[in-house]
Design a protein around this motif. Structure first.
Motif, PDB file in Angstrom:
ATOM      1  N   TRP A   1      -4.416   2.104 -10.402  1.00 29.70           N
ATOM      2  CA  TRP A   1      -3.961   2.130  -9.022  1.00 29.70           C
ATOM      3  C   TRP A   1      -2.637   2.864  -8.987  1.00 29.70           C
ATOM      4  N   GLY A   2      -2.419   3.679  -7.949  1.00 34.87           N
ATOM      5  CA  GLY A   2      -1.177   4.430  -7.843  1.00 34.87           C
ATOM      6  C   GLY A   2      -0.580   4.345  -6.452  1.00 34.87           C
ATOM      7  N   LEU A   3       0.743   4.293  -6.393  1.00 35.54           N
ATOM      8  CA  LEU A   3       1.474   4.258  -5.131  1.00 35.54           C
ATOM      9  C   LEU A   3       2.606   5.273  -5.203  1.00 35.54           C
ATOM     10  N   GLU A   4       2.767   6.093  -4.136  1.00 39.66           N
ATOM     11  CA  GLU A   4       3.827   7.100  -4.104  1.00 39.66           C
ATOM     12  C   GLU A   4       4.475   7.140  -2.730  1.00 39.66           C
ATOM     13  N   VAL A   5       5.766   7.439  -2.731  1.00 41.32           N
ATOM     14  CA  VAL A   5       6.518   7.659  -1.506  1.00 41.32           C
ATOM     15  C   VAL A   5       7.420   8.864  -1.746  1.00 41.32           C
ATOM     16  N   ALA A   6       7.434   9.822  -0.800  1.00 41.76           N
ATOM     17  CA  ALA A   6       8.223  11.044  -0.975  1.00 41.76           C
ATOM     18  C   ALA A   6       8.954  11.381   0.319  1.00 41.76           C
ATOM     19  N   TYR A   7      10.162  11.937   0.162  1.00 37.97           N
ATOM     20  CA  TYR A   7      10.936  12.461   1.286  1.00 37.97           C
ATOM     21  C   TYR A   7      11.066  13.966   1.096  1.00 37.97           C
ATOM     22  N   GLU A   8      10.808  14.734   2.171  1.00 40.35           N
ATOM     23  CA  GLU A   8      10.876  16.191   2.113  1.00 40.35           C
ATOM     24  C   GLU A   8      11.747  16.712   3.249  1.00 40.35           C
ATOM     25  N   HIS A   9      12.679  17.584   2.913  1.00 45.53           N
ATOM     26  CA  HIS A   9      13.525  18.247   3.908  1.00 45.53           C
ATOM     27  C   HIS A   9      13.363  19.751   3.726  1.00 45.53           C
ATOM     28  N   TYR A  10      12.926  20.441   4.786  1.00 45.23           N
ATOM     29  CA  TYR A  10      12.657  21.869   4.718  1.00 45.23           C
ATOM     30  C   TYR A  10      13.817  22.641   5.334  1.00 45.23           C
ATOM     31  N   LEU A  11      14.225  23.721   4.650  1.00 40.38           N
ATOM     32  CA  LEU A  11      15.336  24.541   5.089  1.00 40.38           C
ATOM     33  C   LEU A  11      14.832  25.721   5.916  1.00 40.38           C
ATOM     34  N   SER A  12      15.742  26.584   6.343  1.00 41.45           N
ATOM     35  CA  SER A  12      15.399  27.619   7.318  1.00 41.45           C
ATOM     36  C   SER A  12      14.617  28.785   6.735  1.00 41.45           C
ATOM     37  N   GLN A  13      14.753  29.080   5.432  1.00 47.25           N
ATOM     38  CA  GLN A  13      14.113  30.259   4.842  1.00 47.25           C
ATOM     39  C   GLN A  13      13.208  29.864   3.670  1.00 47.25           C
TER      40      GLN A  13
ATOM     41  N   ARG B   1      17.862  29.513  -0.883  1.00 51.88           N
ATOM     42  CA  ARG B   1      18.749  30.666  -0.939  1.00 51.88           C
ATOM     43  C   ARG B   1      20.131  30.191  -0.510  1.00 51.88           C
ATOM     44  N   ILE B   2      21.155  30.688  -1.181  1.00 47.89           N
ATOM     45  CA  ILE B   2      22.512  30.221  -0.915  1.00 47.89           C
ATOM     46  C   ILE B   2      22.848  30.292   0.574  1.00 47.89           C
ATOM     47  N   GLY B   3      22.340  31.330   1.255  1.00 48.15           N
ATOM     48  CA  GLY B   3      22.613  31.483   2.675  1.00 48.15           C
ATOM     49  C   GLY B   3      22.044  30.371   3.531  1.00 48.15           C
ATOM     50  N   GLU B   4      21.107  29.559   2.999  1.00 46.88           N
ATOM     51  CA  GLU B   4      20.559  28.444   3.758  1.00 46.88           C
ATOM     52  C   GLU B   4      21.506  27.249   3.775  1.00 46.88           C
ATOM     53  N   LEU B   5      22.478  27.231   2.861  1.00 42.11           N
ATOM     54  CA  LEU B   5      23.393  26.104   2.757  1.00 42.11           C
ATOM     55  C   LEU B   5      24.790  26.427   3.260  1.00 42.11           C
ATOM     56  N   ILE B   6      25.253  27.655   2.980  1.00 45.25           N
ATOM     57  CA  ILE B   6      26.596  28.040   3.387  1.00 45.25           C
ATOM     58  C   ILE B   6      26.551  29.428   4.016  1.00 45.25           C
ATOM     59  N   GLU B   7      27.594  29.786   4.718  1.00 42.38           N
ATOM     60  CA  GLU B   7      27.700  31.107   5.334  1.00 42.38           C
ATOM     61  C   GLU B   7      27.982  32.120   4.240  1.00 42.38           C
ATOM     62  N   SER B   8      26.957  32.868   3.821  1.00 42.07           N
ATOM     63  CA  SER B   8      27.137  33.802   2.714  1.00 42.07           C
ATOM     64  C   SER B   8      26.061  34.876   2.756  1.00 42.07           C
ATOM     65  N   ASP B   9      26.445  36.090   2.359  1.00 46.06           N
ATOM     66  CA  ASP B   9      25.496  37.192   2.230  1.00 46.06           C
ATOM     67  C   ASP B   9      25.003  37.346   0.794  1.00 46.06           C
ATOM     68  N   LEU B  10      25.407  36.444  -0.068  1.00 42.86           N
ATOM     69  CA  LEU B  10      25.028  36.515  -1.473  1.00 42.86           C
ATOM     70  C   LEU B  10      23.520  36.331  -1.619  1.00 42.86           C
ATOM     71  N   GLN B  11      22.847  37.289  -2.259  1.00 41.97           N
ATOM     72  CA  GLN B  11      21.396  37.234  -2.443  1.00 41.97           C
ATOM     73  C   GLN B  11      21.062  36.447  -3.716  1.00 41.97           C
ATOM     74  N   LEU B  12      21.300  35.148  -3.648  1.00 42.20           N
ATOM     75  CA  LEU B  12      21.118  34.275  -4.805  1.00 42.20           C
ATOM     76  C   LEU B  12      20.157  33.153  -4.442  1.00 42.20           C
ATOM     77  N   ASP B  13      19.062  33.045  -5.210  1.00 36.56           N
ATOM     78  CA  ASP B  13      18.087  31.967  -5.041  1.00 36.56           C
ATOM     79  C   ASP B  13      18.252  30.968  -6.174  1.00 36.56           C
TER      80      ASP B  13
ATOM     81  N   GLY C   1      16.812  27.250 -12.482  1.00 35.72           N
ATOM     82  CA  GLY C   1      16.563  28.690 -12.436  1.00 35.72           C
ATOM     83  C   GLY C   1      17.349  29.348 -11.319  1.00 35.72           C
ATOM     84  N   VAL C   2      17.789  30.581 -11.566  1.00 35.25           N
ATOM     85  CA  VAL C   2      18.512  31.354 -10.550  1.00 35.25           C
ATOM     86  C   VAL C   2      17.978  32.781 -10.550  1.00 35.25           C
ATOM     87  N   ASP C   3      17.998  33.415  -9.365  1.00 38.34           N
ATOM     88  CA  ASP C   3      17.614  34.815  -9.207  1.00 38.34           C
ATOM     89  C   ASP C   3      18.669  35.491  -8.340  1.00 38.34           C
ATOM     90  N   TYR C   4      19.087  36.686  -8.750  1.00 37.05           N
ATOM     91  CA  TYR C   4      20.122  37.409  -8.001  1.00 37.05           C
ATOM     92  C   TYR C   4      19.654  38.833  -7.744  1.00 37.05           C
TER      93      TYR C   4
END
Length: 738
Positions: free
Chosen positions: A531-543, A594-606, A639-642
């Motif tokens: 038997w299995g029981l799961e509970v999850a919370y998900e928050h989706y960002l803008s991009q 992407r960093i721009g989803e959290l702070i005001e930034s043009d940095l292309q960093l995932d 992991g990071v991508d720039y």
């Protein structure tokens, strides 16, 4: 096996669909050039001049995950190809909660969800169980369209998924005509090896098709060492053994997966896909054995070689018919034919060079099967979607194995040939219910029956078991927070013993000992139930970013575990047995943004990160490390991508970490697994929309892989340790589109 009553019928979740924004704008294209107000238009003129602009957003992997009725992680083509991996295992190890066995940088490691493999993790290929004998890790990522990781079972798929399900979807039809070519050079430690992957998509009338194929080869080397210490009841060291091995290997793989999509009429369509796979490998090795303390070593040096091949032909089709009032009928059918040939020879020598043992092992295993299934679905009102379906699977296996030692055939009383067959039948019903805009639910019940037969010259086994698995999933979208939702599920799953765990035919060790025992099956095994029981919370960002936290627990009854014991004739035997049960629970955290989803930034960093923590305990085995077999306590990825702005260059890296852990496998045995630290990196240079060059390195940290075990019997115990050297793998791929 008794049937288990289903849960009360549950209402079910209506899959969310991607939304297109349609805007109509009446405009006169020449209005800006006029300096007078245009005269009024007639109704017909207004309709003629009216423009309708349709804008839409392509459905992303995050959209699919968000809309899924069951907890699901979807990985698409872009992420699969990101690191230029040459095998699927390297892609999977970066996913939340997925770990690999084996040596880092090498194919063939067992794929495990939540630290659980050996049948706990269900592997599907296009929604069908992967063929027996086929290593999913040997697949090339170029043949894969997407990966779906499902943390809990649904009624539509088999419930043999206590840990979860990984579904590999092969390349699908492209929306436009396109040809791709990839030319690869890889180095696994013994020089550069070439590879090529080709794909072409097109459409002729109502027939669309995809032709996809790739070929690659690799050469490498491995080095390993091991040691065993034995202690008497008074704590005195009375045994020591040291061994080392060096090996070289080379392998080749050829894969092709043509696909046809035929729109027969407005109401009928037919899809057919074939998967062709061939691999062959050769290896040689040498070894040394020393026993400076205790009984003399049976030999001092060894050498051997072997070769093998695996061939698979798998075909599948899906006919879909649209019926009246929104009803649909899907009928699936498929077949598979596999053959695995292996030949090996081992030679052992005494100190003076005399040949002590020549062991020749020749085997051929053939698997053939047929599958069919279907689903009939109908809407009920505006909020329900009801579906009923079935699955049937018939497979037969024949294994012909001959073992000859110094010219004398071994295990002749069982004969050389084993015939086995498996029959699976299943039926399911499921309902999806959109209760209100904030609350959706899914519920279903699946009945499965498995009959296993095995016979050889001496024994014959026939076992049938059946399980009823209710499943319930629900999603609640938090009012006032359109990007937040909570998932929960309660499910029944199981794990059936495989044919070879049931078959009683033994495999005799050439140097029988507590750490190198004989192995056999156990015809009295019962399926594990959970038997299995799961509970999850998900928050989706803008991009397409997201942050999620998942909590789960499983209670497993009739746990199957292999144990080693000394038989009446003095030989050591390892075989599976049913224990009372076990419990496991865990926390899984994931973030990608992407960093721009959290702070005001043009940095292309995932950024991508996941962290999982697991606990488990097995009844009847003393703690504190009475965990489920080989279940890691933690696993993490960062992991990071720039992307550079000044040049068309993208770079990225991923660090995979699994700490070492100890498992108490029985009251007298423990096993130790060392830490796993794997660093991968890549650089991608885009020459233009039709050409790019990807250079990647995997296992850059190349830390040694270590393991060990302890066996204690009546105060006398032995401690063993193993160490495998690992190597860096380099890969360069030129990707062209035309």
């Amino acid at each position: 096996m008794p049937l288990y009553p289903p849960c009360p019928r549950a209402p079910l979740y209506l899959l969310l669909s991607a939304m297109c924004v349609v805007t109509a704008q009446a405009a006169d294209p020449d209005a800006s050039a006029k300096d007078t107000t245009p005269p009024p238009k007639t109704e017909s003129a207004t309709k003629a001049d009216e423009k309708i602009n349709v804008t839409g957003r392509q459905i992303t992997d995050t959209d699919r995950r968000r809309a899924s009725s069951a907890a699901k992680i979807v990985v698409g083509r872009e992420e699969i190809a990101q690191y230029g991996d040459t095998n699927l295992g390297d892609v999977l190890k970066r996913l939340p909660g997925v770990t690999l066995g084996g040596t880092p940088g090498r194919r063939g490691g067992e794929i495990r969800m939540r630290g659980l493999g050996s049948g706990y993790t269900q592997i599907l290929l296009n929604g069908e169980p992967a063929p027996r004998g086929f290593s999913l890790d040997s697949m090339s990522p170029d043949q894969i369209e997407r990966i779906e990781v499902m943390r809990a079972p649904t009624a539509e798929h088999s419930a043999q998924a206590i840990a979860g399900t990984i579904n590999i979807v092969l390349r699908e039809d492209a929306r436009k005509r396109l040809s791709e070519a990839k030319f690869t050079l890889n180095d696994n430690g013994r020089g550069l090896q070439p590879g090529i992957a080709l794909q072409h998509n097109d459409k002729v009338g109502s027939l669309g098709y995809t032709l996809s194929a790739n070929f690659d080869q690799s050469r490498g080397k491995d080095e390993s060492s091991s040691g065993t210490l034995g202690y008497a009841a008074d704590g005195r060291l009375n045994f020591r053994e040291d061994s080392s091995n060096r090996s070289q290997f080379q392998s080749r793989r050829l894969m092709a997966s043509p696909r046809l999509n035929w729109k027969i009429s407005e109401d009928d369509s037919l899809t057919a896909q074939t998967f062709i796979f061939h691999s062959d490998n050769r290896y040689t090795y040498t070894g040394q054995l020393e026993r400076p303390l205790g009984e003399p070593a049976p030999y001092t040096s060894s050498a051997g070689d072997g070769d093998g091949s695996f061939d698979m032909l798998r075909g599948s089709g899906n006919w879909q018919r649209k019926l009246d009032e929104g009803r649909k009928l899907n009928v699936r059918f498929g077949f598979n034919a596999n053959r695995n040939d292996n030949t090996s020879e081992r030679r052992e020598y005494l100190a003076d060079g005399t040949l002590r043992l020549r062991r020749h092992d020749d085997s051929r295993t053939e698997d053939n099967g047929f599958t069919t299934g279907g689903k009939w679905s109908t809407p009920i009102g505006e909020t329900h979607a009801l579906a009923l379906g079935w699955d049937a699977d018939l497979s037969k296996r024949t294994q012909d194995r001959k073992v000859i030692e110094n010219g004398v055939p071994q295990i002749t009383e069982f004969g050389d040939v084993i015939n086995a067959s498996t029959r699976k039948l299943a039926a399911f019903v499921q309902d999806e219910w959109d209760i209100n805009p904030q609350w959706s639910a899914y519920g279903g019940v699946r009945w499965e029956s498995i009959t296993v037969e095995s016979r050889d010259k001496l024994t014959q086994i026939e076992r049938t078991s059946s399980v009823v698995s209710p499943t319930f999933h629900t999603v609640w979208r938090i009012p006032g927070k359109k990007n937040d939702q909570i998932r929960a599920n309660l499910t029944r799953s199981y794990r059936a013993p495989n044919t070879w765990d049931l078959a009683g035919r033994p495999y005799v060790s050439t140097d029988n000992s507590p750490t190198n025992p004989d192995r056999s099956g156990n015809p009295n095994l019962q399926p594990e139930l959970a038997w299995g029981l799961e509970v999850a919370y998900e928050h989706y960002l803008s991009q397409n970013g997201l942050v999620s936290a998942n909590l789960f627990t499983r209670r497993i009854d009739q746990l199957i575990r292999r144990q080693t014991s000394q038989q009446a004739d003095g030989r050591w035997l390892n075989q599976p047995v049913n224990l009372a049960g076990a419990s496991t629970r865990g926390v899984e955290l994931e973030a990608k943004f992407r960093i721009g989803e959290l702070i005001e930034s043009d940095l292309q960093l995932d950024v991508r990160a996941n962290l999982s923590q697991y606990w488990s305990s097995v009844d009847g085995i003393p703690g504190p490390n009475n965990r489920l077999d080989r279940q890691a306590k933690q696993t993490a990825n960062l992991g990071v991508d720039y992307r550079f702005r000044s040049v068309p260059l993208t770079i990225g890296a991923n660090y995979n970490w699994v700490p070492g852990y100890t498992v108490q496998t029985s009251s007298s045995e423990t096993s130790d697994t060392g830490p796993r630290r794997v660093l991968d990196a890549y650089a991608l240079w885009r020459f233009g929309p039709a050409a790019q060059l990807r250079v990647s390195g995997s296992n850059l940290s190349h830390a040694d892989s270590t393991s060990g075990s302890t066996l204690q019997q009546g105060g006398v115990y032995r401690v063993s340790s193993n160490r495998n050297k690992t190597f860096v793998n380099w890969n360069a791929t030129l990707e062209l589109k035309f």
